[in-house]
Design a protein around this motif. Structure first.
Motif, PDB file in Angstrom:
ATOM      1  N   LEU A 231       0.425  -1.309  -0.013  1.00  0.00           N
ATOM      2  CA  LEU A 231      -0.309  -0.114   0.302  1.00  0.00           C
ATOM      3  C   LEU A 231       0.655   1.296   0.287  1.00  0.00           C
ATOM      4  CD1 LEU A 231      -2.947  -1.381   2.115  1.00  0.00           C
ATOM      5  CD2 LEU A 231      -2.773  -0.030  -0.537  1.00  0.00           C
ATOM      6  N   GLY A 232       2.452   1.727   0.269  1.00  0.00           N
ATOM      7  CA  GLY A 232       2.569   2.105   0.915  1.00  0.00           C
ATOM      8  C   GLY A 232       3.897   2.245  -0.630  1.00  0.00           C
ATOM      9  N   SER A 233       4.453   1.612  -1.204  1.00  0.00           N
ATOM     10  CA  SER A 233       4.613   1.751  -2.717  1.00  0.00           C
ATOM     11  C   SER A 233       3.720   2.386  -3.441  1.00  0.00           C
ATOM     12  CB  SER A 233       4.637   0.406  -2.644  1.00  0.00           C
ATOM     13  OG  SER A 233       5.941  -0.152  -1.754  1.00  0.00           O
ATOM     14  N   ALA A 234       2.482   1.871  -3.441  1.00  0.00           N
ATOM     15  CA  ALA A 234       1.524   1.843  -4.354  1.00  0.00           C
ATOM     16  C   ALA A 234       1.394   3.684  -4.214  1.00  0.00           C
ATOM     17  CB  ALA A 234      -0.106   1.178  -4.352  1.00  0.00           C
ATOM     18  N   GLY A 235       0.565   3.727  -3.311  1.00  0.00           N
ATOM     19  CA  GLY A 235       1.494   5.610  -2.881  1.00  0.00           C
ATOM     20  C   GLY A 235       1.485   6.424  -3.202  1.00  0.00           C
TER      21      GLY A 235
END
Length: 235
Positions: A231-235
């Protein structure tokens, strides 16, 4: 403690109840017993002995008759629901158990919640329709040929129901069960490797169940951490 020490006789029972139910009699109590609404223990000589649970059960029955005018059939159904871990509201509605309040995701946070739900009750409590319920069974997410479902089944049904409501097909949830089975196999593999199988805590080590729980909680923690990273990478 003997049975006689732990419970009260029918005379003492009447004295406990008559303050709230002045018309209660021994014959009334015996009638309710004959209808299967209360099952007191018996001493070796055959005397009835009533537990605190029996007293509360009789209070429920007598209140339902006096204040709600429920027939015995309805009272029996509500008692059965209560015996299976459900609550009964003042209006007689059977109340599904609340979802567990726990966002930690850890197995150790789970409490033992004895519960037995029929298929209809499970669907109602989990807010899923019959089609979804059948699919959950078909894909192995709920057990088949089960007369009653427990608290873990309810948790699974609720979570799956929320995912289905979000637009995910039940068939796409099957890998979660496969992953859980693989994680359990991994925990058992660790037990075998460490030579802990069959050795209890008294032997100076950690018992099997604690090791299994530790490994499975580690798997849960890893899954959550990986999802957060994605999720952090996608953000």
């Amino acid at each position: 403690m003997t049975l006689a020490d732990d419970r009260i006789g029918i005379g003492a029972l009447i004295r406990q109840l008559e303050g709230d139910f002045p018309d209660v009699t021994i014959s009334k109590i015996r009638f309710l017993e004959s209808e299967g609404l209360v099952e007191p223990a018996r001493t070796p000589s055959g005397y009835r002995k009533y537990s605190d649970g029996d007293v509360e059960r009789l209070r429920f029955v007598l209140t339902a008759q006096r204040d709600r005018f429920w027939p015995l059939k309805v009272i029996r159904e509500r008692l059965d629901a209560m015996d299976r871990g459900l609550a009964v509201a003042d209006d007689g509605e059977v109340v599904p158990p609340p979802a567990p309040v726990d966002d930690s995701g850890r197995l150790s946070a789970r409490a033992d919640r004895p519960l037995r739900l029929t298929a209809i009750e499970l669907q109602h409590a989990a807010d899923i329709d019959t089609s979804t319920f059948r699919e959950l069974i078909s894909y192995g997410l709920l057990p088949k040929d089960r007369e009653h479902f427990d608290a873990d089944d309810l948790d699974v049904a609720r979570i799956c129901g929320s995912l289905v409501a979000a637009g995910i097909d039940v068939r796409h949830l099957r890998p979660f069960k496969s992953a859980a089975e693989r994680e359990l196999s991994l925990a058992d593999h660790v037990l075998g490797q460490q030579g802990l199988r069959g050795r209890g805590a008294d032997a100076g080590g950690v018992d099997d169940e604690s090791v299994r729980r530790m490994v499975l909680e580690g798997c849960l923690d890893l899954h959550i951490a990986l999802v957060r990273r994605v999720l952090g990478s996608a953000g």
